[in-house]
Design a protein around this motif. Structure first.
Motif, mmCIF file in Angstrom:
data_model
loop_
_atom_site.group_PDB
_atom_site.id
_atom_site.type_symbol
_atom_site.label_atom_id
_atom_site.label_comp_id
_atom_site.label_asym_id
_atom_site.label_seq_id
_atom_site.Cartn_x
_atom_site.Cartn_y
_atom_site.Cartn_z
ATOM 1 N N ILE A 81 29.459 38.797 5.255
ATOM 2 C CA ILE A 81 28.498 37.080 4.417
ATOM 3 C C ILE A 81 30.494 36.364 5.443
ATOM 4 C CG2 ILE A 81 28.994 35.518 2.799
ATOM 5 C CD1 ILE A 81 27.900 38.113 1.171
ATOM 6 N N ILE A 82 31.546 36.836 5.426
ATOM 7 C CA ILE A 82 32.405 36.154 5.976
ATOM 8 C C ILE A 82 32.347 36.020 7.429
ATOM 9 C CG2 ILE A 82 35.021 36.547 6.181
ATOM 10 C CD1 ILE A 82 35.412 37.629 3.827
ATOM 11 N N ASN A 83 31.748 36.774 8.110
ATOM 12 C CA ASN A 83 31.759 36.835 9.365
ATOM 13 C C ASN A 83 30.032 35.899 9.802
ATOM 14 O OD1 ASN A 83 33.345 38.634 10.450
ATOM 15 N ND2 ASN A 83 32.615 40.177 10.036
ATOM 16 N N GLU A 84 30.178 35.087 8.404
ATOM 17 C CA GLU A 84 28.467 34.359 9.124
ATOM 18 C C GLU A 84 26.933 35.295 9.358
ATOM 19 O OE1 GLU A 84 29.156 31.625 12.053
ATOM 20 O OE2 GLU A 84 30.580 30.211 10.127
ATOM 21 N N PHE A 85 26.824 36.298 8.039
ATOM 22 C CA PHE A 85 26.068 37.155 8.220
ATOM 23 C C PHE A 85 25.854 38.372 9.539
ATOM 24 C CE2 PHE A 85 24.458 34.391 5.304
ATOM 25 C CZ PHE A 85 24.500 35.169 3.860
ATOM 26 N N HIS A 86 26.740 38.132 10.420
ATOM 27 C CA HIS A 86 26.742 39.294 11.452
ATOM 28 C C HIS A 86 26.732 40.807 10.732
ATOM 29 C CE1 HIS A 86 27.282 40.007 15.793
ATOM 30 N NE2 HIS A 86 28.646 40.690 15.253
ATOM 31 N N TRP A 87 26.166 41.423 11.766
ATOM 32 C CA TRP A 87 26.316 42.757 10.530
ATOM 33 C C TRP A 87 26.789 43.917 12.040
ATOM 34 C CZ3 TRP A 87 25.628 45.098 5.942
ATOM 35 C CH2 TRP A 87 25.920 46.246 5.956
ATOM 36 N N THR A 88 27.793 44.624 12.066
ATOM 37 C CA THR A 88 29.229 45.092 12.739
ATOM 38 C C THR A 88 29.037 46.577 12.556
ATOM 39 O OG1 THR A 88 31.153 44.891 11.479
ATOM 40 C CG2 THR A 88 30.279 43.121 12.401
ATOM 41 N N PHE A 89 28.301 46.807 11.358
ATOM 42 C CA PHE A 89 28.066 48.033 11.361
ATOM 43 C C PHE A 89 26.925 49.087 11.640
ATOM 44 C CE2 PHE A 89 30.357 45.527 7.511
ATOM 45 C CZ PHE A 89 31.165 46.014 7.730
#
Length: 339
Positions: A81-89
């Motif tokens: 959410i902090i990354n504007e919903f960019h999923w990095t995992f």
């Protein structure tokens, strides 16, 4: 239960959505911190205590484990959410995290139902079965519930994916059902497994538990003071669970009505989406509240926690007496401490 960050939701930039996304990280971080701290403490008490665990202890311990697993997965969504919903995992974590979060609801409601049934049997039929044999069956039932929770959350494996959204320039982890039939299956599963089956059972057993608890003379004659306190704790935990998760059930029901066009108007789309999100976060908070309910309401649990804490302090005192000369734990207390 599932954080449904579909492209339609992500593209919606209303004031309500902006407020919702801005408060999510703080709220979920608080739930995570309190939930990990509290449920870890509850599990430590159950694990370190050497006396034979009751059936209720087994169910409550598994409930604490389910809550701990769920809140431990929330940091992944906080970062997203902090990354504007960019999923990095990655794809695998996208599915695993959401399976664990999804299965928490099913496991929690089933464990609480079993606790309620166990308290009913203890208070009304205390001599019907051997407690040791019941404990063995309780462990087998718990394994079955964990397997059922995974199977019921299986759509997260089938339809959760990490995909690049060019219009937002992010890779999002979101749930995309191939057609509305799957969404309806999910809604009906939540309503039936999470409400229509457990609520009547819990209501019936709770009614009879209250009837027995009101008969104080009967409880006293049968030496059930301890069971009375345990049953009271169970009733409080059940009530808080219903309060936390009932809004989610309401919005799932409204979402089903919307599918059949029984709710008309474009404004219902945002109302249902935002309402379901808020109801989900209220439900998540239940996982961090239970340990504090044990401490506030559960007098027996508080005493057991004190015994375990005293036992730990005694072990530290024995390993380095000179370093703990100012401790409140004395050698006499350590000699008489048993858990």
């Amino acid at each position: 239960m599932d954080n449904d960050t579909s492209p339609e939701i992500l593209c919606n930039q209303t004031v309500a959505w902006s407020w919702l996304y801005s408060m999510q990280p703080y709220y979920m971080s608080a739930i995570c911190f309190l939930g990990v701290l509290g449920n870890s403490f509850v599990l430590a008490v159950f694990f370190l205590e050497k006396r034979r665990r009751s059936v209720a202890d087994i169910y409550l311990g598994n409930l604490a484990l389910a809550d701990l697993l769920m809140v431990s997965c929330l940091p992944f969504w906080v970062v997203a959410i902090i990354n504007e919903f960019h999923w990095t995992f990655g794809q695998a974590m996208c599915q695993i995290v959401n399976v664990i979060i999804g299965m928490n609801y099913y496991c929690s409601v089933l464990f609480l139902t079993l606790v309620s049934v166990d308290r009913y049997l203890v208070l009304t039929r205390p001599l019907s079965h051997g407690r040791h044999r019941q404990a063995i069956w309780a462990k087998i039932i718990c394994v079955s519930i964990w397997i059922s929770g995974v199977l019921l959350s299986f759509p997260a494996i089938l339809f959760r994916s990490v995909e690049y959204l060019p219009h937002l320039d992010i890779e999002a982890c979101y749930l995309a059902y191939p057609h509305n039939g799957w969404r309806l299956r999910y809604n009906f599963t939540v309503i039936i497994v999470g409400f229509l089956i457990p609520v009547p059972i819990v209501s019936w057993t709770s009614y009879h538990i209250v009837r027995v608890l009101r008969s104080s003379k009967r409880i006293s004659n049968n030496s059930k003071g301890v069971e009375r306190k345990a049953a009271f704790l169970v009733l409080i935990v059940l009530a808080v669970f219903i309060v936390c998760w009932l809004p989610y059930q309401v919005f799932i029901f409204l979402d089903t009505l919307d599918h059949y066009n029984l709710l008309t108007g474009c404004e219902w789309d945002d109302v249902l989406d935002i309402g379901e999100q808020l109801a989900t976060y209220i439900g998540y908070s239940n996982s961090s509240l239970n340990p504090f309910l044990y401490m506030i309401v559960g007098k027996q649990f508080k005493q057991r926690a004190k015994d375990v804490l005293r036992f730990v302090l005694c072990k530290r005192w024995e390993r380095g007496r000179s370093g703990y000369s100012n401790s409140n734990v004395t050698s006499r207390q350590c000699e008489t401490t048993k858990i």
